[in-house]
Design an enzyme around this catalytic site. Sequence first.
Site, PDB file in Angstrom:
ATOM      1  CB  THR A  13      -0.946   0.041   1.213  1.00  0.00           C
ATOM      2  OG1 THR A  13      -1.795   1.193   1.110  1.00  0.00           O
ATOM      3  CG2 THR A  13      -0.182   0.113   2.523  1.00  0.00           C
ATOM      4  CG  HIS A  14       2.142   3.526  -2.878  1.00  0.00           C
ATOM      5  ND1 HIS A  14       1.951   2.266  -3.396  1.00  0.00           N
ATOM      6  CD2 HIS A  14       3.380   3.922  -3.290  1.00  0.00           C
ATOM      7  CE1 HIS A  14       3.024   1.923  -4.110  1.00  0.00           C
ATOM      8  NE2 HIS A  14       3.896   2.907  -4.052  1.00  0.00           N
ATOM      9  CE  LYS A  18      -6.738   1.028   2.175  1.00  0.00           C
ATOM     10  NZ  LYS A  18      -6.873   0.303   0.889  1.00  0.00           N
ATOM     11  CG  ASP A  74      -8.997  -3.062  -3.385  1.00  0.00           C
ATOM     12  OD1 ASP A  74      -8.330  -2.017  -3.401  1.00  0.00           O
ATOM     13  OD2 ASP A  74     -10.023  -3.210  -4.077  1.00  0.00           O
ATOM     14  CB  SER A  75     -10.486  -1.942   2.272  1.00  0.00           C
ATOM     15  OG  SER A  75      -9.478  -0.958   2.344  1.00  0.00           O
ATOM     16  CE1 TYR A 162     -16.307   8.204   0.534  1.00  0.00           C
ATOM     17  CE2 TYR A 162     -14.122   7.201   0.536  1.00  0.00           C
ATOM     18  CZ  TYR A 162     -15.176   7.771  -0.151  1.00  0.00           C
ATOM     19  OH  TYR A 162     -15.121   7.911  -1.522  1.00  0.00           O
ATOM     20  NE  ARG A 189      -7.067  -1.752   5.910  1.00  0.00           N
ATOM     21  CZ  ARG A 189      -7.754  -0.611   5.849  1.00  0.00           C
ATOM     22  NH1 ARG A 189      -7.823   0.183   6.900  1.00  0.00           N
ATOM     23  NH2 ARG A 189      -8.364  -0.263   4.741  1.00  0.00           N
TER      24      ARG A 189
END
Length: 202
Positions: A13-14, A18, A74-75, A162, A189
């Site tokens: 992930t970037h 996260k 991915d979420s 969000y 997560r």
Amino acid sequence: MRPFEGKALLVATHNAGKLAEMRALLAPLGITVTGAAEAGLGEPVETEDNFLGNARIKARAAMEATGLPVLADDSGISIDALDGAPGVYTADWAETGQGRDFGMAMERAWRELEAVNAPLPRSAQFRCTLVLMWPDGHDEVFEGVLPGQVVWPPRGAEGHGYDPIFMPDGHQITLGEMTVEQKNSLSHRARAVAKMMEGSFA
């Protein structure tokens, strides 16, 4: 289910939020976590229309680039009255061309709910799909879901994405109002990571 026996993971992930969440969730295992940006990796194009497909794209790209075991996530948020949108396009709704603006994305979500006159409570779910991939290409999949509702106006400055407009079921505050510890005890997560710990890290 294949057990994971390494002591280091590349998290594909970037997203700094996260990555911080993953580090906190994996800390009890004593695993060293490196993010894709820290490893100098680019972001692969996500061409699938579902969380699992896009998580696998990210996992495979990072694994093939480094030869390391990879955890990819991915979420996103799926809003029932919007037929599950934004879903896999959760981050895309925040794209501006000069970076991501989640304030804009949250406004769009509420505007679209108002446009369809969605009844209250405006139910939604945060969904997370994790893909744990070994250097030989084998992977295991873990999913977590956090049900709740979309509220307005945004509340709280914690979390990311969000979080300020999402109030989990059974709570009177948004994810954006929760401490890191509170959120990590119940997030989508966290639920996916808990399944992974019960499976590949048991």
